[in-house]
Design a protein around this motif. Structure first.
Motif, mmCIF file in Angstrom:
data_model
loop_
_atom_site.group_PDB
_atom_site.id
_atom_site.type_symbol
_atom_site.label_atom_id
_atom_site.label_comp_id
_atom_site.label_asym_id
_atom_site.label_seq_id
_atom_site.Cartn_x
_atom_site.Cartn_y
_atom_site.Cartn_z
ATOM 1 N N ALA A 164 -9.051 32.527 1.751
ATOM 2 C CA ALA A 164 -7.414 32.289 1.879
ATOM 3 C C ALA A 164 -6.701 34.117 1.505
ATOM 4 O O ALA A 164 -6.266 33.965 2.032
ATOM 5 C CB ALA A 164 -7.491 31.559 0.502
ATOM 6 N N LEU A 165 -6.957 34.484 0.384
ATOM 7 C CA LEU A 165 -6.713 36.095 0.579
ATOM 8 C C LEU A 165 -6.993 37.123 1.454
ATOM 9 O O LEU A 165 -6.318 37.610 1.719
ATOM 10 C CB LEU A 165 -7.351 36.786 -0.563
ATOM 11 N N GLU A 166 -8.386 36.581 2.396
ATOM 12 C CA GLU A 166 -8.261 37.555 3.347
ATOM 13 C C GLU A 166 -7.235 37.373 5.002
ATOM 14 O O GLU A 166 -7.211 37.991 5.721
ATOM 15 C CB GLU A 166 -9.803 38.133 4.223
ATOM 16 N N ASP A 167 -7.216 36.161 5.419
ATOM 17 C CA ASP A 167 -6.116 35.318 5.760
ATOM 18 C C ASP A 167 -4.910 35.561 5.722
ATOM 19 O O ASP A 167 -3.463 35.623 5.989
ATOM 20 C CB ASP A 167 -6.235 33.773 5.842
ATOM 21 N N SER A 168 -4.442 36.160 4.583
ATOM 22 C CA SER A 168 -3.332 36.507 3.772
ATOM 23 C C SER A 168 -2.877 37.976 4.361
ATOM 24 O O SER A 168 -3.127 38.959 5.140
ATOM 25 C CB SER A 168 -3.160 36.933 1.853
ATOM 26 N N ARG A 169 -1.449 37.360 4.581
ATOM 27 C CA ARG A 169 -0.497 38.775 5.146
ATOM 28 C C ARG A 169 0.379 39.276 4.473
ATOM 29 O O ARG A 169 1.559 38.526 3.779
ATOM 30 C CB ARG A 169 -0.277 38.469 6.886
ATOM 31 N N CYS A 170 0.872 40.410 4.851
ATOM 32 C CA CYS A 170 1.931 41.136 4.324
ATOM 33 C C CYS A 170 2.825 42.279 5.260
ATOM 34 O O CYS A 170 1.995 43.244 5.514
ATOM 35 C CB CYS A 170 1.788 42.111 3.102
ATOM 36 N N HIS A 171 3.954 41.984 5.991
ATOM 37 C CA HIS A 171 4.651 42.801 7.171
ATOM 38 C C HIS A 171 6.117 42.752 6.719
ATOM 39 O O HIS A 171 6.425 41.760 6.810
ATOM 40 C CB HIS A 171 3.513 42.572 8.326
ATOM 41 N N SER A 172 6.240 43.964 7.754
ATOM 42 C CA SER A 172 8.226 44.413 7.571
ATOM 43 C C SER A 172 8.602 43.047 8.813
ATOM 44 O O SER A 172 7.020 42.809 9.921
ATOM 45 C CB SER A 172 8.304 45.309 8.068
#
Length: 173
Positions: A164-172
């Motif tokens: 779940a953490l590895e599939d998470s994203r944070c992007h502009s």
């Protein structure tokens, strides 16, 4: 009598000095964490950590029972989109401003158990943005810079939490 004045002066200085110290230390801690997160993967990117041990200090006093992922965000140019899969066991997404104040959070516990098995999609906007201009789940940060911290339970079979953490994203956007 002079020892009484010295004692009083020391106590007054100590009492007055605790306030600047209390205001300065949290900001220094967050600046260090923000810089480390930015150096590791860049700003507005997610960094997934390994299981913490007694030497881990990316997060202050980490729990060895949790996995952590961190996004050092900067909203000066544009909003940031955060997406994360929500596993069955304990999971939380917390947002912190640069003085360590937690201003928003999402979890899969208590009233938010409906999130288990879903994909959380959050648009994180800056303090001057209008939330009405965005759709979906919107969180407004009181500051342009800060930290988003994901935590997931690593007890027992930890593969769903790690995935779940590895599939998470944070992007502009």
């Amino acid at each position: 009598m002079s020892w009484l004045r010295w004692t009083a002066a020391i106590l007054v200085c100590g009492w007055l000095g605790q306030y600047p110290l209390a205001m300065l230390v949290p900001n220094l801690i967050m600046e260090r964490l923000y810089s480390k997160g930015g150096e590791r993967v860049g700003y507005n990117q997610i960094a997934v950590g390994s299981r913490p041990d007694e030497t881990s200090r990316d997060v202050v006093r980490p729990s060895p029972d949790l996995f952590y992922a961190l996004c050092a965000y900067n909203l000066e140019q544009e909003p940031v989109k955060v997406s994360a899969s929500v596993p069955e066991r304990y999971w939380s997404m917390q947002f912190y401003q640069m003085n360590t104040d937690n201003f928003a959070g999402i979890t899969n516990q208590r009233d938010e158990q409906f999130r288990v098995g879903t994909q959380v999609e959050v648009t994180l906007i800056g303090p001057d943005a209008d939330p009405e201009d965005y759709h979906g789940e919107v969180i407004q940060s009181p500051t342009a810079r800060g930290i988003m911290l994901l935590r997931a339970s690593g007890i027992g079979d930890d593969s769903p939490a790690q995935a779940a953490l590895e599939d998470s994203r944070c992007h502009s956007q």
